[in-house]
Scaffold this active site. Structure first.
Site, PDB file in Angstrom:
ATOM      1  N   ARG A 269       0.842  -1.202   0.000  1.00 52.26           N
ATOM      2  CA  ARG A 269       0.000   0.000   0.000  1.00 52.26           C
ATOM      3  C   ARG A 269       0.879   1.253   0.000  1.00 52.26           C
ATOM      4  NH1 ARG A 269      -3.211  -1.317   3.796  1.00 52.26           N
ATOM      5  NH2 ARG A 269      -4.795  -2.057   2.343  1.00 52.26           N
TER       6      ARG A 269
ATOM      7  N   GLU B 291       5.988  16.335 -11.563  1.00 51.42           N
ATOM      8  CA  GLU B 291       5.265  17.385 -12.297  1.00 51.42           C
ATOM      9  C   GLU B 291       5.594  18.766 -11.750  1.00 51.42           C
ATOM     10  OE1 GLU B 291       3.368  19.376 -15.078  1.00 51.42           O
ATOM     11  OE2 GLU B 291       3.738  17.219 -15.149  1.00 51.42           O
TER      12      GLU B 291
END
Length: 120
Positions: A58, A72
């Site tokens: 996870r 980004e």
């Protein structure tokens, strides 16, 4: 020494937090790709809590999603710096922007590979 580096201690931490929030706000309002990645994270991260995976898996699924946001932000910073220097077309400017884009492509590929390996 930069004249912008005068703060120390708790004041520096508060200023840094404000600058970080300003950067996130600028990316969200000015960069469509960042907004798209935020949406992807809004879908994928909660999904990890519905999957039957270990805590380590996870954490890895979430980490690669957040990595795309980090890349980004760096890509957008590179583009802004290049555009600040000059809007003229130049091969080195193109290379810098293309390499930032390539970094984002690699991390999106990483997301697909990690999710596929863990889930399949």
């Amino acid at each position: 020494m930069s004249p912008f580096k005068g703060k120390t201690g708790f004041k520096r931490i508060l200023n840094a937090g404000g600058y970080s929030l300003d950067g996130l706000r600028a990316a969200f309002t000015g960069e469509a790709a960042f907004r798209q990645l935020v949406l992807l994270n809004v879908v994928l991260i909660p999904l990890t809590f519905l999957l039957d995976v270990s805590r380590v898996e996870r954490a890895l699924l979430i980490a690669v999603c957040l990595l795309a946001l980090i890349v980004e932000l760096l890509n957008s910073a590179i583009e802004a710096a290049i555009d600040r220097i000059s809007l003229d077309l130049h091969p080195l400017s193109k290379n810098a922007k293309d390499m930032g884009s390539a970094a984002q492509f690699v991390v999106l590929t990483l997301i697909a590979v990690v999710w596929a390996v863990i889930l399949l």
